[in-house]
Design a protein around this motif. Structure first.
Motif, mmCIF file in Angstrom:
data_model
loop_
_atom_site.group_PDB
_atom_site.id
_atom_site.type_symbol
_atom_site.label_atom_id
_atom_site.label_comp_id
_atom_site.label_asym_id
_atom_site.label_seq_id
_atom_site.Cartn_x
_atom_site.Cartn_y
_atom_site.Cartn_z
ATOM 1 N N ASN A 72 34.019 -3.784 -9.743
ATOM 2 C CA ASN A 72 34.856 -4.985 -9.742
ATOM 3 C C ASN A 72 36.335 -4.640 -9.925
ATOM 4 O O ASN A 72 37.107 -5.430 -10.447
ATOM 5 C CB ASN A 72 34.402 -5.954 -10.841
ATOM 6 C CG ASN A 72 32.947 -6.322 -10.723
ATOM 7 O OD1 ASN A 72 32.478 -6.731 -9.665
ATOM 8 N ND2 ASN A 72 32.191 -6.153 -11.813
ATOM 9 N N GLU A 94 27.566 -14.489 3.151
ATOM 10 C CA GLU A 94 28.913 -13.972 3.409
ATOM 11 C C GLU A 94 29.148 -13.789 4.904
ATOM 12 O O GLU A 94 30.206 -14.150 5.439
ATOM 13 C CB GLU A 94 29.094 -12.640 2.671
ATOM 14 C CG GLU A 94 30.501 -12.074 2.725
ATOM 15 C CD GLU A 94 30.625 -10.780 1.946
ATOM 16 O OE1 GLU A 94 30.005 -9.789 2.373
ATOM 17 O OE2 GLU A 94 31.326 -10.750 0.920
ATOM 18 N N LYS A 100 17.610 -9.319 -8.645
ATOM 19 C CA LYS A 100 18.831 -8.725 -8.091
ATOM 20 C C LYS A 100 18.729 -8.473 -6.591
ATOM 21 O O LYS A 100 19.658 -8.782 -5.837
ATOM 22 C CB LYS A 100 19.153 -7.416 -8.807
ATOM 23 C CG LYS A 100 20.492 -6.811 -8.378
ATOM 24 C CD LYS A 100 20.799 -5.544 -9.162
ATOM 25 C CE LYS A 100 22.212 -5.044 -8.866
ATOM 26 N NZ LYS A 100 22.486 -4.811 -7.449
ATOM 27 N N ALA A 101 17.622 -7.899 -6.130
ATOM 28 C CA ALA A 101 17.486 -7.592 -4.705
ATOM 29 C C ALA A 101 17.518 -8.871 -3.874
ATOM 30 O O ALA A 101 18.175 -8.944 -2.826
ATOM 31 C CB ALA A 101 16.192 -6.825 -4.454
ATOM 32 N N LEU A 142 23.379 -13.334 -0.921
ATOM 33 C CA LEU A 142 24.840 -13.357 -0.923
ATOM 34 C C LEU A 142 25.415 -12.632 0.293
ATOM 35 O O LEU A 142 26.408 -13.078 0.879
ATOM 36 C CB LEU A 142 25.369 -12.729 -2.216
ATOM 37 C CG LEU A 142 25.068 -13.525 -3.495
ATOM 38 C CD1 LEU A 142 25.579 -12.783 -4.727
ATOM 39 C CD2 LEU A 142 25.677 -14.917 -3.433
ATOM 40 N N ALA A 143 24.800 -11.516 0.674
ATOM 41 C CA ALA A 143 25.277 -10.774 1.849
ATOM 42 C C ALA A 143 25.099 -11.598 3.119
ATOM 43 O O ALA A 143 25.990 -11.651 3.982
ATOM 44 C CB ALA A 143 24.535 -9.449 1.960
ATOM 45 N N ARG A 179 18.851 -11.753 -4.800
ATOM 46 C CA ARG A 179 20.189 -12.344 -4.910
ATOM 47 C C ARG A 179 21.186 -11.637 -3.996
ATOM 48 O O ARG A 179 21.977 -12.280 -3.299
ATOM 49 C CB ARG A 179 20.665 -12.254 -6.369
ATOM 50 C CG ARG A 179 22.052 -12.825 -6.585
ATOM 51 C CD ARG A 179 22.433 -12.872 -8.062
ATOM 52 N NE ARG A 179 22.655 -11.550 -8.637
ATOM 53 C CZ ARG A 179 21.874 -10.977 -9.544
ATOM 54 N NH1 ARG A 179 20.786 -11.599 -9.983
ATOM 55 N NH2 ARG A 179 22.150 -9.787 -10.034
ATOM 56 N N ASP A 180 21.176 -10.305 -3.995
ATOM 57 C CA ASP A 180 22.124 -9.556 -3.172
ATOM 58 C C ASP A 180 21.930 -9.839 -1.686
ATOM 59 O O ASP A 180 22.901 -9.929 -0.925
ATOM 60 C CB ASP A 180 21.974 -8.052 -3.446
ATOM 61 C CG ASP A 180 22.506 -7.651 -4.822
ATOM 62 O OD1 ASP A 180 23.176 -8.485 -5.457
ATOM 63 O OD2 ASP A 180 22.227 -6.514 -5.250
ATOM 64 N N THR A 181 20.674 -9.981 -1.269
ATOM 65 C CA THR A 181 20.401 -10.273 0.148
ATOM 66 C C THR A 181 20.913 -11.660 0.510
ATOM 67 O O THR A 181 21.523 -11.852 1.574
ATOM 68 C CB THR A 181 18.898 -10.170 0.435
ATOM 69 O OG1 THR A 181 18.437 -8.868 0.077
ATOM 70 C CG2 THR A 181 18.607 -10.408 1.915
ATOM 71 N N GLU A 216 31.404 -15.251 -12.823
ATOM 72 C CA GLU A 216 30.312 -15.625 -11.934
ATOM 73 C C GLU A 216 30.452 -17.101 -11.564
ATOM 74 O O GLU A 216 31.378 -17.781 -12.004
ATOM 75 C CB GLU A 216 28.974 -15.347 -12.620
ATOM 76 C CG GLU A 216 28.783 -13.868 -12.946
ATOM 77 C CD GLU A 216 27.491 -13.602 -13.698
ATOM 78 O OE1 GLU A 216 26.714 -12.753 -13.242
ATOM 79 O OE2 GLU A 216 27.257 -14.235 -14.735
ATOM 80 N N ASP A 260 22.024 -5.066 -13.925
ATOM 81 C CA ASP A 260 20.951 -5.989 -14.229
ATOM 82 C C ASP A 260 19.759 -5.257 -14.810
ATOM 83 O O ASP A 260 19.429 -4.143 -14.394
ATOM 84 C CB ASP A 260 20.503 -6.721 -12.962
ATOM 85 C CG ASP A 260 21.585 -7.665 -12.475
ATOM 86 O OD1 ASP A 260 21.691 -8.748 -13.054
ATOM 87 O OD2 ASP A 260 22.297 -7.305 -11.533
ATOM 88 N N GLU A 281 29.160 -2.464 -15.659
ATOM 89 C CA GLU A 281 28.293 -2.044 -14.558
ATOM 90 C C GLU A 281 28.496 -0.588 -14.189
ATOM 91 O O GLU A 281 27.579 0.081 -13.703
ATOM 92 C CB GLU A 281 28.562 -2.899 -13.314
ATOM 93 C CG GLU A 281 28.147 -4.345 -13.420
ATOM 94 C CD GLU A 281 28.469 -5.088 -12.132
ATOM 95 O OE1 GLU A 281 28.321 -4.482 -11.057
ATOM 96 O OE2 GLU A 281 28.872 -6.261 -12.202
#
Length: 807
Positions: free
Chosen positions: A164, A84, A73-74, A80-81, A76-78, A770, A23, A171
């Motif tokens: 991936n 999950e 990004k930060a 999603l984690a 979004r990642d938090t 995505e 990103d 990436e």
């Protein structure tokens, strides 16, 4: 090469500034952060913020700082984690109220909506995938086809990272000044081989007898029977391999080998033998040129062409014969067991169709060569020109068109031409000056990177994407010509080109590199099976494992067979070694053939291929966790969440006191562990009837407790341990063994197609699908379903999709 390095410094600055890694930096927000949805805020307050909020959030995870801006990004990642962990049931922790399903589903839907909005906004300006460079395989293949040379450049470049699941993901393909320096060295090495400055090396053709080789002449063991020029080999011990020491070529190049051999005293069965080149390394092959069969009826000549470096040679070793000690005890002249008689080894080369070679002409065309003034007493020649600047421009323009994989403009050629002009002005020879310009083209961003702009790809970018997808190399002349005419993107033209490319020998790269990463076959050498527990494992079995899976994949692709064959099939590709391993008779020699599987073999589909079963185990034990995660992620596209950091790994008991099922049962008593393990452990337990090297087992092998084991009259170094239990419950349905489990997987063919489509798209485009791609993937699955889930059809639909044809 100093001048090229001076060119490289500003080029590197351009590359590093133009190419992102994942990103891009998030823009400074002009407005206050977008507030959370009321339901999302309520969910966090009820189930998360007591631990993950305030001044000292647990684990450093501050969920009270989350916003609705998933373009960050930060953030979004938090999100999603956290989601999950909630979906997996590992959060909230045991003892805390568990959220009801409808609230969790509502949170998931809200997060997906924010993700989709962020993705659409990002793609409008940046595209779906990041700019990506050629990986090591693609770089080597591109240089090969650009220059027409056969040279291993991969070892000159640093290893590629993966993202991936693939090493061509944007990436993972980072850039550094060190890498650019390595590219420059590789370009210099490649040009040194491509440009012919010396007279044509003399072509030598010589026939050798094994009796004259040092290995045979110097041994004190009686393991070789010599009759005239024919030498019969009776031992498969590694130190009895015969090296052709009389052949040590001074010149690198392609050499033609002809080996005449025959099986003797073998009851009419062929003897398989191995030919290797010292120093050649590939996953699972260790310098292997190939395995070949020597039939019993008459001497048979095997012929192959191999690229050889200077001062290297080949060695020959028969497979499956006895050891040196057994033969030596009796003596080769009296030994009555099977052996392989080698009449001769004939070698011819280096081979060139013309001189200067095609590689030289791909750069300089038909420009004249004359003796070099620098080397007065040598036969060295250099390319000369009566009109240096005009000829240099033509050379650079033609070369840049192929190297950049598109039509080039005056502006594209100008910096390289200026470089050549500067060298000419400094009184360098025409050839040396042009070589600097060509080398500069080979370290240019336009060569190293796939230049794709946001939106629909132009025909040149489409040609490259298609070629690197199916061939792992640059587009050929037919693709470039269609792109120049603007015809490649026409659906029927594109479909015809996919068919042409899949029928081309270069499509072997698709099989090797996609399968090698999708199924993890590149890790075949990651572990070495214990010689105590698995004494039957050998190099030929390992090579056969990989070959079965590659040939199986190619057969499904070639005939547009249903992708469900990857889960279960009534056939496979076998040779004698693998047939013996599977307990399926009927094959002789190394050659593979398509075999209908007898009932009760428990084989069929890649899940039960020895290659897959080996890479999903370590050298001593199997783990239902490892194999279960593999099945869920690779076959179903449903990767489990990462385990909590404070959960210890399970160490298998190879002494046989407890089984892995008993150990996991204890582990799953923890609710946070049980929620995840209940999803992937069943798939792993279904494969428990297969051991570390993919053999069928009813009982575990142990080094401690258990019954003694005897095979063919020989006491084995392992014992028979506890009985294997391959039953469990998957998606609420019980299964007793791998056969029943595969039928449960086949109940959702759409999910199998969905997962494989996602893998193919990731490999083809360099970016994983995505949330906003779900509709497009469902359309691909629908069209594939209409053709009975044909795998070739799936490849076609991938190429025809918007995801493939847009950045």
């Amino acid at each position: 090469m100093t001048c090229v390095r001076l060119f490289l410094v500003p080029a590197l600055a351009i590359v590093l500034s133009a190419v992102g890694h994942g990103d891009p930096p998030a823009p400074v927000p002009k407005d206050a952060p977008k507030p959370l949805d009321a339901s999302a805020k309520t969910f966090l307050q009820a189930h998360c913020l007591a631990c993950h909020g305030g001044a000292k959030p647990k684990g450093g995870v501050a969920l009270d700082k989350l916003t609705a801006d998933l373009s960050n990004k930060a953030n979004r990642d938090t999100w999603l984690a956290a989601l999950e962990q909630v979906k997996a049931g590992t959060m909230p922790p045991e003892g805390k109220p568990v959220p009801v399903t409808k609230d969790t589903d509502a949170l998931q839907a809200w997060v997906n909506k924010q993700l989709e909005t962020a993705e659409v906004e990002r793609r409008a300006t940046q595209g779906r995938s990041t700019v990506r460079r050629l990986n090591r395989v693609e770089y080597q293949n591109t240089v090969r086809d650009l220059l027409g040379i056969d040279l291993d450049l991969q070892e000159m470049l640093p290893a590629d990272s993966t993202a991936n699941g693939f090493d061509n993901s944007g990436e993972a393909l980072h850039v550094s000044s060190f890498l650019l320096e390595k590219y420059l060295e590789a370009a210099d090495t490649a040009l040194g081989l491509a440009i012919a400055n010396n007279p044509q090396p003399p072509v030598a053709k010589k026939r050798y007898s094994l009796k004259d080789q040092h290995t045979v002449k110097s041994t004190t063991e009686s393991v070789y029977r010599i009759e005239g020029d024919t030498v019969t080999l009776f031992s498969s011990s590694a130190w009895n391999a015969v090296h052709i020491y009389q052949f040590y070529p001074p010149d690198r190049g392609r050499y033609r080998f002809r080996i005449s051999a025959q099986a003797v005293q073998s009851n009419g069965k062929p003897i398989t033998y191995r030919v290797s080149v010292a120093g050649k390394r590939e996953a699972g092959k260790s310098g292997l040129v190939g395995y070949f069969d020597a039939p019993a009826d008459k001497p048979t000549v095997v012929e192959f062409v191999e690229f050889m470096e200077p001062r290297t040679t080949i060695h020959i070793l028969p497979y499956g014969l006895t050891n040196a000690q057994t033969v030596n005890k009796i003596g080769a002249d009296k030994y009555e067991g099977p052996g392989m008689a080698v009449q001769f080894v004939e070698i011819e080369g280096p081979l060139h169709d013309a001189w200067p070679p095609a590689s030289h002409k791909r750069i300089f065309g038909d420009l004249e060569q004359k003796p070099s003034p620098v080397f007065n007493n040598s036969k060295r020649v250099e390319v000369v020109s009566n009109n240096p600047e005009a000829d240099a421009e033509k050379v650079l323009r033609d070369f840049a068109r192929r190297a950049f994989r598109r039509r080039v403009t005056d502006a594209d050629v100008k910096p390289f031409l200026n470089l050549v002009k500067a060298k000419l002005a400094a009184k360098h020879s025409f050839e040396k000056a042009v070589r600097v310009g060509v080398a500069a083209i080979m370290v240019s961003p336009n060569f190293i990177f796939l230049r794709e702009k946001p939106g629909k790809l132009d025909d040149f970018a489409l040609a490259s994407r298609l070629s690197y997808f199916l061939w792992s190399t640059m587009p050929d002349e037919e693709l470039l010509t269609l792109a120049e005419k603007g015809k490649l993107s026409q659906p029927e033209t594109l479909r015809a080109q996919v068919e042409r490319m899949l029928k081309h020998p270069k499509a072997g790269a698709f099989t090797e590199h996609f399968v090698g990463q999708w199924l993890g076959l590149r890790d075949i050498d990651f572990t070495e099976p214990s010689h105590l527990l698995y004494p039957e494992f050998d190099h030929m079995l390992k090579v056969s494992m990989i070959r079965e899976t590659e040939l199986f994949f190619a057969e499904v692709l070639k005939n547009d067979m249903s992708l469900t064959n990857f889960v279960d099939s009534d056939w496979t590709m076998l040779n004698a070694r693998l047939g013996k391993h599977y307990g399926i008779p009927g094959s002789d020699g190394f050659a593979f053939r398509k075999v209908k599987l007898p009932p009760g073999t428990h084989r069929g589909g890649v899940l039960t291929h020895a290659s897959v079963l080996k890479v999903t185990a370590n050298g001593t034990t199997t783990s239902p966790v490892t194999r279960g995660v593999w099945v869920m992620e690779r076959m179903l596209g449903l990767p489990p969440p990462k385990p909590p950091a404070d959960v210890p790994a399970i160490d298998p008991d190879i002494r046989g006191a407890t089984t892995i099922r008993e150990q996991l049962a204890k582990h799953r008593q923890d609710r946070s562990c049980a929620n995840c393990h209940s999803k992937f452990d069943p798939a792993g337990f279904a494969l428990e009837s297969f051991d570390v090297i993919g053999g069928w087992r009813d009982n575990y092998r142990t080094t401690g407790n258990g019954k003694p084991v005897t095979v063919d009259g020989r006491r084995m170094p392992y014992h028979e341990g506890k009985k294997v239990d391959a039953s469990d419950v998957f998606n609420g349905e019980k299964f007793a063994n791998i056969d029943e489990f595969k039928q449960l997987l086949l109940k959702d063919k759409d999910q199998l197609a969905r997962a494989l489509a996602a893998k193919l798209l990731t490999y083809a485009t360099g970016a994983a699908p995505e949330v906003s791609d779900r509709v497009e993937i469902e359309a691909i699955v629908k069209k594939t379903r209409e053709k009975n889930y044909g795998f070739r059809t799936l490849v076609h639909e991938i190429v025809q999709s918007k995801m493939f044809q847009h950045k």
